[in-house]
Write a protein that holds these residues in place. Structure first.
Motif, PDB file in Angstrom:
ATOM      1  N   GLY A 247       0.814  -1.210   0.000  1.00 15.15           N
ATOM      2  CA  GLY A 247       0.000   0.000   0.000  1.00 15.15           C
ATOM      3  C   GLY A 247       0.849   1.262   0.000  1.00 15.15           C
ATOM      4  O   GLY A 247       0.548   2.230  -0.715  1.00 15.15           O
ATOM      5  N   ARG A 250       2.394   1.862  -3.346  1.00 16.46           N
ATOM      6  CA  ARG A 250       1.412   2.462  -4.258  1.00 16.46           C
ATOM      7  C   ARG A 250       1.356   3.976  -4.090  1.00 16.46           C
ATOM      8  O   ARG A 250       1.271   4.722  -5.070  1.00 16.46           O
ATOM      9  N   VAL A 251       1.424   4.431  -2.839  1.00 20.36           N
ATOM     10  CA  VAL A 251       1.422   5.873  -2.596  1.00 20.36           C
ATOM     11  C   VAL A 251       2.649   6.514  -3.227  1.00 20.36           C
ATOM     12  O   VAL A 251       2.553   7.535  -3.918  1.00 20.36           O
ATOM     13  N   GLY A 255       0.845   8.256  -5.881  1.00 21.37           N
ATOM     14  CA  GLY A 255       0.068   9.118  -4.996  1.00 21.37           C
ATOM     15  C   GLY A 255       0.489  10.568  -4.972  1.00 21.37           C
ATOM     16  O   GLY A 255      -0.226  11.394  -4.395  1.00 21.37           O
ATOM     17  N   ASP A 295      -7.072  -0.899  -1.067  1.00 20.91           N
ATOM     18  CA  ASP A 295      -7.374   0.515  -0.870  1.00 20.91           C
ATOM     19  C   ASP A 295      -7.188   0.933   0.586  1.00 20.91           C
ATOM     20  O   ASP A 295      -6.732   2.048   0.864  1.00 20.91           O
ATOM     21  N   THR A 298      -3.598   1.369   1.138  1.00 22.33           N
ATOM     22  CA  THR A 298      -3.142   2.582   0.454  1.00 22.33           C
ATOM     23  C   THR A 298      -3.477   3.812   1.281  1.00 22.33           C
ATOM     24  O   THR A 298      -2.634   4.705   1.465  1.00 22.33           O
ATOM     25  N   TYR A 302      -1.000   6.655   2.923  1.00 26.86           N
ATOM     26  CA  TYR A 302      -1.094   8.115   2.885  1.00 26.86           C
ATOM     27  C   TYR A 302      -0.975   8.698   4.301  1.00 26.86           C
ATOM     28  O   TYR A 302      -0.272   9.699   4.521  1.00 26.86           O
TER      29      TYR A 302
END
Length: 363
Positions: A247, A250-251, A255, A295, A298, A302
């Motif tokens: 996750g 992915r950021v 992101g 999600d 993720t 963040y």
């Protein structure tokens, strides 16, 4: 043994004490301590290139001040690197941990210097062909797969963390880190923490977690885009839920698009750079992991990264030098929080749509 000649020593290293410690580790190495130079690029533990005789070593120690408790634990770094060195995960060989704070002024460890390239910016990746960029992305994911496939007990890391209740403790830990380092209110941060706590995914299998796995925390072998020579920056590693690594990756991967003054290590424009969905599928194929809750991980990424940047700013606020590094990152923090909320909101909309569709069709 005395240092053979005066050499420039950066803050954070006591040369005479370091010389004695290294002499005990390498009693047959002639030449002594000849250079200590800071290695730049990270915002975590301080990293120095140490030249001792014919050896090129790297010394890692916590920041000079402003470090949060547990956030710069070099003993954990040393332990995980030592355990992983015999595995398929590429890491430098370690040469000892020193808890005597008289040597550099803080606990530290020493490892081999590894030659390699860091791809930190779009300009770095622009030197590669589109095919090489794609190969580098695949290799990055493959190394993460290799890490998450290491059986912790087989390498002596079965007591490295407490997987049970990992996500609950992570949320509590990063909330505490935020409260300890917040220099000004961050709109929506506490609400994002609450939403994450209310939507915890079910606990999965435990694995060795890097904690900050991203493109510029690996060294690519010289002249090779498809080979990683070493994975670096293990200070947040533990045993826990491996999808927290995915996750956060992915950021870092997608992101920061459209955010001005984004941190380094988040290149987003290079030709050949695959969409993260492709990388996630590669990860799932390699590990067998289900990604239905990606999600959430993720959004947690963040939140965690927003807190990390809060600590960067906290340290900068304590730095008396003008133009302190990273002060420009303040604008990124609320935007990361907003994007964490947006990921959870999109998940909720998809879930509501799926429920409505199932109701309408009688499924």
């Amino acid at each position: 043994m005395d240092i053979p000649a005066p050499i420039p020593i950066p803050p954070g290293v006591h040369p005479a004490a370091l010389q004695r410690w290294l002499a005990g580790k390498f009693p047959h190495e002639a030449g002594g301590l000849t250079a200590v130079r800071p290695l730049t690029g990270g915002r975590s533990n301080l990293t120095f290139l140490v030249e001792y005789g014919e050896r090129r070593l790297v010394l890692r120690r916590p920041p000079l001040d402003g470090a949060l408790a547990t956030a710069h634990d070099v003993a954990r770094e040393h332990r995980v690197l030592s355990a992983l060195h015999p595995t398929a995960v590429p890491v430098p060989r370690t040469h000892g941990l020193c808890a005597d704070t008289a040597v550099p002024g803080a606990p530290f460890y020493v490892m081999d210097h590894v030659d390699g390239l860091v791809h930190r910016t779009d300009a770095d990746l622009a030197r590669l062909s589109p095919g090489q960029v794609a190969a580098a992305a695949d290799t990055l994911v493959d190394v993460l797969v290799a890490l998450h496939q290491v059986p912790p007990a087989a390498v002596g890391l079965d007591g490295f963390g407490r997987p049970e209740g990992f996500l609950v403790r992570q949320l509590r830990r990063w909330r505490a880190q935020s409260e300890a380092s917040r220099t000004e209110p961050v709109p929506g941060a506490d609400a994002l923490h609450a939403r994450l706590a209310d939507r915890l995914p079910p606990q999965g299998r435990a694995a060795v977690v890097h904690g900050d796995f991203k493109l510029d925390n690996v060294l690519f072998a010289l002249g090779r885009a498809d080979e990683i020579a070493a994975v670096l920056d293990w200070e947040m590693s533990t045993l826990g839920d491996p999808l927290t690594d995915l996750g956060l990756l992915r950021v870092y991967w997608e992101g920061f698009a459209g955010i001005a003054d984004a941190p380094l290590g988040c290149p987003a424009q290079a030709p050949g750079r695959p969409q993260f969905a492709v990388l996630a599928e590669r990860y799932a194929a390699g590990t067998g992991a289900g990604l239905e809750h990606l999600d959430w991980y993720t959004a947690f990424g963040y939140y965690k990264l927003a807190v990390i940047l809060e600590n960067v700013l906290f340290r900068a606020s304590r730095d008396p030098r003008p133009g302190s590094e990273d002060a420009h990152l303040a604008a990124c923090i609320p935007q990361l929080v907003e994007r964490g909320h947006a990921v959870l909101a999109a998940t909720a909309r998809r879930s509501a749509t799926a429920t409505a569709t199932a109701t309408a069709t009688g499924e």
